[in-house]
Design a protein around this motif. Structure first.
Motif, PDB file in Angstrom:
ATOM      1  N   THR A 279      24.659  30.431  10.248  1.00 54.92           N
ATOM      2  CA  THR A 279      24.466  31.780  10.998  1.00 54.92           C
ATOM      3  C   THR A 279      25.494  31.538  11.367  1.00 54.92           C
ATOM      4  OG1 THR A 279      24.916  30.034  13.183  1.00 54.92           O
ATOM      5  CG2 THR A 279      22.698  30.411  12.714  1.00 54.92           C
ATOM      6  N   LYS A 280      26.076  32.884  11.592  1.00 52.84           N
ATOM      7  CA  LYS A 280      27.010  33.700  11.752  1.00 52.84           C
ATOM      8  C   LYS A 280      27.157  35.052  12.234  1.00 52.84           C
ATOM      9  CE  LYS A 280      30.194  32.464   8.840  1.00 52.84           C
ATOM     10  NZ  LYS A 280      31.205  30.431   9.298  1.00 52.84           N
ATOM     11  N   GLU A 281      28.628  34.964  13.372  1.00 56.49           N
ATOM     12  CA  GLU A 281      28.814  35.927  14.679  1.00 56.49           C
ATOM     13  C   GLU A 281      30.463  37.053  13.583  1.00 56.49           C
ATOM     14  OE1 GLU A 281      28.407  37.795  19.192  1.00 56.49           O
ATOM     15  OE2 GLU A 281      28.790  35.037  18.559  1.00 56.49           O
ATOM     16  N   VAL A 282      30.297  37.435  13.067  1.00 54.16           N
ATOM     17  CA  VAL A 282      31.317  38.314  12.367  1.00 54.16           C
ATOM     18  C   VAL A 282      31.055  39.964  13.266  1.00 54.16           C
ATOM     19  CG1 VAL A 282      30.590  38.674  10.432  1.00 54.16           C
ATOM     20  CG2 VAL A 282      32.610  38.269  11.002  1.00 54.16           C
ATOM     21  N   LEU A 283      32.732  40.326  13.186  1.00 52.63           N
ATOM     22  CA  LEU A 283      32.271  42.065  12.846  1.00 52.63           C
ATOM     23  C   LEU A 283      32.403  42.388  11.521  1.00 52.63           C
ATOM     24  CD1 LEU A 283      35.255  42.376  15.579  1.00 52.63           C
ATOM     25  CD2 LEU A 283      33.106  43.220  16.341  1.00 52.63           C
ATOM     26  N   MET A 284      31.646  43.677  11.573  1.00 54.18           N
ATOM     27  CA  MET A 284      31.572  44.356   9.857  1.00 54.18           C
ATOM     28  C   MET A 284      32.178  45.722  10.593  1.00 54.18           C
ATOM     29  SD  MET A 284      28.328  43.399   8.885  1.00 54.18           S
ATOM     30  CE  MET A 284      27.785  43.495   7.530  1.00 54.18           C
ATOM     31  N   LYS A 285      33.080  46.599   9.059  1.00 50.48           N
ATOM     32  CA  LYS A 285      33.170  47.556   9.024  1.00 50.48           C
ATOM     33  C   LYS A 285      32.031  48.053   7.874  1.00 50.48           C
ATOM     34  CE  LYS A 285      37.826  46.047   9.554  1.00 50.48           C
ATOM     35  NZ  LYS A 285      39.472  46.135   8.562  1.00 50.48           N
ATOM     36  N   ALA A 286      32.172  49.561   7.913  1.00 52.04           N
ATOM     37  CA  ALA A 286      31.416  50.350   6.865  1.00 52.04           C
ATOM     38  C   ALA A 286      31.491  49.741   5.553  1.00 52.04           C
ATOM     39  CB  ALA A 286      32.054  51.796   7.431  1.00 52.04           C
ATOM     40  N   GLU A 287      32.495  50.117   4.907  1.00 53.78           N
ATOM     41  CA  GLU A 287      32.808  49.021   3.714  1.00 53.78           C
ATOM     42  C   GLU A 287      31.870  48.039   3.246  1.00 53.78           C
ATOM     43  OE1 GLU A 287      37.214  48.910   5.259  1.00 53.78           O
ATOM     44  OE2 GLU A 287      35.024  50.115   5.420  1.00 53.78           O
ATOM     45  N   SER A 296      20.468  50.311   2.578  1.00 55.04           N
ATOM     46  CA  SER A 296      20.309  49.996   3.032  1.00 55.04           C
ATOM     47  C   SER A 296      21.832  50.868   4.322  1.00 55.04           C
ATOM     48  CB  SER A 296      19.465  48.810   4.455  1.00 55.04           C
ATOM     49  OG  SER A 296      18.285  49.141   3.377  1.00 55.04           O
ATOM     50  N   ALA A 297      22.498  50.074   3.496  1.00 55.18           N
ATOM     51  CA  ALA A 297      23.807  50.695   4.466  1.00 55.18           C
ATOM     52  C   ALA A 297      23.664  51.743   6.156  1.00 55.18           C
ATOM     53  CB  ALA A 297      24.564  50.494   3.017  1.00 55.18           C
ATOM     54  N   LEU A 298      23.417  53.192   4.735  1.00 54.65           N
ATOM     55  CA  LEU A 298      23.983  53.697   6.242  1.00 54.65           C
ATOM     56  C   LEU A 298      22.776  54.248   7.160  1.00 54.65           C
ATOM     57  CD1 LEU A 298      23.522  56.736   3.521  1.00 54.65           C
ATOM     58  CD2 LEU A 298      25.378  55.597   4.389  1.00 54.65           C
ATOM     59  N   GLU A 299      21.781  53.473   7.609  1.00 52.45           N
ATOM     60  CA  GLU A 299      20.586  52.697   8.428  1.00 52.45           C
ATOM     61  C   GLU A 299      21.641  52.123   8.929  1.00 52.45           C
ATOM     62  OE1 GLU A 299      16.730  51.161   9.862  1.00 52.45           O
ATOM     63  OE2 GLU A 299      17.500  51.296   7.870  1.00 52.45           O
ATOM     64  N   PHE A 300      22.442  51.142   8.785  1.00 56.15           N
ATOM     65  CA  PHE A 300      22.683  50.684   9.868  1.00 56.15           C
ATOM     66  C   PHE A 300      24.673  50.392  10.401  1.00 56.15           C
ATOM     67  CE2 PHE A 300      19.761  47.704   7.581  1.00 56.15           C
ATOM     68  CZ  PHE A 300      18.870  47.988   8.489  1.00 56.15           C
ATOM     69  N   ILE A 301      25.059  51.467   9.628  1.00 57.28           N
ATOM     70  CA  ILE A 301      26.777  51.603   9.426  1.00 57.28           C
ATOM     71  C   ILE A 301      26.914  52.216  10.809  1.00 57.28           C
ATOM     72  CG2 ILE A 301      28.797  53.058   9.279  1.00 57.28           C
ATOM     73  CD1 ILE A 301      27.788  52.604   6.386  1.00 57.28           C
ATOM     74  N   PRO A 302      26.349  53.227  11.634  1.00 55.30           N
ATOM     75  CA  PRO A 302      26.413  53.555  13.493  1.00 55.30           C
ATOM     76  C   PRO A 302      26.496  52.270  13.893  1.00 55.30           C
ATOM     77  CG  PRO A 302      24.521  55.149  12.195  1.00 55.30           C
ATOM     78  CD  PRO A 302      25.300  53.799  11.073  1.00 55.30           C
ATOM     79  N   LEU A 303      25.713  51.207  14.251  1.00 58.36           N
ATOM     80  CA  LEU A 303      25.612  50.010  14.525  1.00 58.36           C
ATOM     81  C   LEU A 303      26.326  49.177  14.877  1.00 58.36           C
ATOM     82  CD1 LEU A 303      21.549  49.804  13.643  1.00 58.36           C
ATOM     83  CD2 LEU A 303      22.805  50.991  15.600  1.00 58.36           C
ATOM     84  N   LEU A 304      27.808  49.381  14.113  1.00 60.78           N
ATOM     85  CA  LEU A 304      28.413  48.210  13.400  1.00 60.78           C
ATOM     86  C   LEU A 304      29.449  48.378  14.910  1.00 60.78           C
ATOM     87  CD1 LEU A 304      29.323  48.515   9.799  1.00 60.78           C
ATOM     88  CD2 LEU A 304      27.634  46.817  11.369  1.00 60.78           C
ATOM     89  N   GLU A 305      29.999  49.824  15.693  1.00 59.26           N
ATOM     90  CA  GLU A 305      30.568  50.321  16.159  1.00 59.26           C
ATOM     91  C   GLU A 305      30.870  49.382  17.479  1.00 59.26           C
ATOM     92  OE1 GLU A 305      31.082  53.777  16.161  1.00 59.26           O
ATOM     93  OE2 GLU A 305      31.382  55.049  14.751  1.00 59.26           O
ATOM     94  N   LYS A 306      29.650  48.930  18.046  1.00 57.35           N
ATOM     95  CA  LYS A 306      29.033  48.220  18.583  1.00 57.35           C
ATOM     96  C   LYS A 306      29.190  46.985  18.878  1.00 57.35           C
ATOM     97  CE  LYS A 306      25.065  50.884  19.470  1.00 57.35           C
ATOM     98  NZ  LYS A 306      23.757  51.357  20.256  1.00 57.35           N
ATOM     99  N   GLY A 307      30.521  45.989  18.128  1.00 53.68           N
ATOM    100  CA  GLY A 307      29.990  44.770  18.888  1.00 53.68           C
ATOM    101  C   GLY A 307      29.692  43.816  16.853  1.00 53.68           C
ATOM    102  N   PRO A 308      29.950  43.119  16.865  1.00 50.28           N
ATOM    103  CA  PRO A 308      29.960  41.357  15.960  1.00 50.28           C
ATOM    104  C   PRO A 308      28.342  41.809  15.820  1.00 50.28           C
ATOM    105  CG  PRO A 308      30.152  40.617  17.840  1.00 50.28           C
ATOM    106  CD  PRO A 308      30.848  41.915  18.487  1.00 50.28           C
ATOM    107  N   VAL A 309      28.288  41.400  14.825  1.00 43.82           N
ATOM    108  CA  VAL A 309      25.934  41.104  14.256  1.00 43.82           C
ATOM    109  C   VAL A 309      26.391  39.813  14.174  1.00 43.82           C
ATOM    110  CG1 VAL A 309      26.115  42.921  12.620  1.00 43.82           C
ATOM    111  CG2 VAL A 309      26.545  41.100  11.992  1.00 43.82           C
ATOM    112  N   VAL A 310      25.189  39.310  14.907  1.00 45.52           N
ATOM    113  CA  VAL A 310      24.751  37.628  14.288  1.00 45.52           C
ATOM    114  C   VAL A 310      23.599  37.603  12.908  1.00 45.52           C
ATOM    115  CG1 VAL A 310      23.305  35.743  15.341  1.00 45.52           C
ATOM    116  CG2 VAL A 310      24.934  37.454  16.905  1.00 45.52           C
TER     117      VAL A 310
END
Length: 362
Positions: A279-287, A296-310
Motif C-alpha cells: 500500500t502507499k499514500e503519496v502526493l501526485m502531480k499532473a506529470e 486515463s490521466a486526464l480523467e484523474f488529474i483534477p482530483l490530485l489537488e485535493k491531497g494524497p492518493v492511496v
C-alpha cells in the motif's frame, strides 16, 4: 534546571510576548515592589526526564498509558527480562543494552534506534527504523522509510498488526500514514558475503506469541487487540513471493472517505482470498499522473489537488476482474483508478510504485 532570562523583553518562538497584566499587577500589593514580568513559557509544565525513561529494570512489566508521552522523546536502557509498553506517540525512542525484553512502541514521529540489544521481541511503528550491534531481534514493524540494520545478525521482520482505540489518532499525531509501510524492504548497511543477517517471520506468526498482552492492572485498561483483522495497519505481504503472476493496482483519490474506502476494498478483496501485497499514500502531480495512469490521466488529474492518493496492490489469479467488479458494485459513486486488464496491470503496479519510491526517497 533553572532558566535565566535577561531583563530585555524579547518575544519567544512564535512571537510570544509577556502575558498581559492589568495596570499595577506587576507590583506587590504589600511592599509596592515591582515584580518580574511573567512569560507564557514560564507557565508550561516542566519536563522531568524520569517520566520518559525506563532504565535498569529487571523482570518487570512497565508502560505508559495513552496521553502520558504525548510526543516527547523516550529512552529505554539496560532492561532485562522486561515487558515494556508505550501506548502513546513519541518524538524519538532509543533502546540501548536491553536483553530478552518484549516491547511495544506506539507511533514514533521520527526515529527508533536499537543499539546493543539481543533476544528481544518488538512491535514498532515509526518514520525511521535502525539497529546497530544487535542480535536476534524479532520485530513486527510499520516503517515509513526503508528500515536499516547495521552490524546486526539474526534479525527477523513481520508486518505490524495491532489495535487499541487511541492508536489511529496517535498515528495522525505522529504524522504517519497507515498506508506507508516498508516493513520488509530491509537495507543491511554491513552485509557479510555468503551470510544473510535478516529474514522474514513466518506468515503464520501471531503477535501475541511474541509480545503478549500486558499483565499489569494499569496497562490492562488499554483495550488491546492483536487480531489481524482489527489491525490499524493493513497487513501486507511485502517482499514475500507472490502466489500469482497477476496483480492489480487500485488507486483512491483524496476525499472525506478515502481511508474508509481503501479499507473496505481491502476487506472485500482479502475475504475472497486475494492478497494485499503493498500500500502507499503519496502526493501526485499532473506529470506523475501521465506516467502512472497513461491514457486515463486526464480523467484523474483534477482530483490530485485535493491531497494524497492511496494505492493498493492486490495479487491472485483473477485479481483484476474481481477488483473492477468490486469497485463498480461497492464504490459506484467514487472515482477509482483500477487496472484495466491482466496485461496492463503489472505495468501499472511498476509505474506507480517506482514513482512512489522516488517520491519518498527509497
Amino acid at each position: 534546571m533553572g532558566c535565566f532570562f535577561s531583563r530585555r523583553r524579547k518575544p519567544a518562538q512564535g512571537g510570544q510576548l509577556p502575558l498581559q497584566q492589568p495596570a499595577g499587577a506587576g507590583q506587590d500589593a504589600a511592599s509596592g515592589e515591582q515584580k518580574a514580568p511573567q512569560y507564557s513559557w514560564d507557565l508550561r509544565a516542566k519536563i522531568d526526564p524520569k517520566d520518559y525513561t525506563f532504565s535498569g529494570l529487571k523482570n518487570e512489566t512497565v508502560g505508559r498509558l495513552p496521553g502520558k508521552v504525548a510526543g516527547q522523546q523516550f529512552v529505554i536502557q539496560d532492561c532485562e527480562n522486561c515487558q515494556i509498553y508505550i501506548f502513546d506517540h513519541s518524538a524519538t525512542i532509543t533502546i540501548d543494552d536491553c536483553v530478552n525484553c518484549q516491547i511495544f512502541l506506539g507511533p514514533i514521529k521520527g526515529s527508533v534506534f536499537f543499539r546493543d540489544c539481543k533476544d528481544c521481541k518488538c512491535v514498532v511503528a515509526c518514520q525511521q527504523f535502525r539497529t546497530r550491534d544487535c542480535r536476534k531481534l524479532e520485530v513486527f514493524l510499520c516503517c515509513a522509510t526503508q528500515p536499516i540494520i547495521e552490524s546486526s545478525t539474526g534479525m527477523k521482520f513481520g508486518c505490524f498488526q495491532y489495535y487499541y482505540p487511541e492508536l489511529a489518532l496517535q498515528f495522525k499525531d505522529a504524522g504517519l500514514s497507515i498506508f506507508n509501510n516498508t516493513w520488509s524492504n530491509i537495507h543491511d548497511f554491513t552485509p557479510v558475503s555468503g551470510e544473510n543477517n535478516w529474514g522474514l517471520l513466518p506468515e503464520t506468526a501471531v503477535v501475541q506469541d511474541y509480545v503478549p498482552l500486558p499483565s499489569s492492572e494499569e496497562l490492562k485498561a488499554v483495550r488491546v487487540s492483536t487480531d489481524a483483522t482489527k489491525s490499524i495497519i493493513p497487513i501486507t505481504r511485502g517482499r514475500r513471493q507472490k502466489n500469482s503472476d497477476e496483480s492489480c493496482l487500485a488507486v483512491f483519490f483524496a476525499g472525506d472517505y478515502t481511508t474508509a474506502n481503501a479499507r473496505k476494498l481491502i476487506d472485500e478483496m482479502t475475504s475472497k482470498s486475494f492478497q494485499l501485497v503493498q500500500t502507499k499514500e503519496v502526493l501526485m502531480k499532473a506529470e506523475d499522473a501521465h506516467r502512472v495512469f497513461q491514457q486515463s490521466a486526464l480523467e484523474f488529474i483534477p482530483l490530485l489537488e485535493k491531497g494524497p492518493v492511496v494505492a493498493l496492490e492486490f495479487n491472485g489469479d483473477g485479481a483484476v476482474e474481481q477488483c473492477r467488479s468490486t469497485v463498480n458494485e461497492v464504490f459506484s459513486g467514487t472515482k477509482v483508478f483500477v487496472s484495466e486488464s491482466k496485461a496492463s496491470a503489472s505495468q501499472d503496479v511498476d509505474n506507480f510504485y517506482n514513482f512512489a519510491d522516488m517520491q519518498m526517497g527509497m
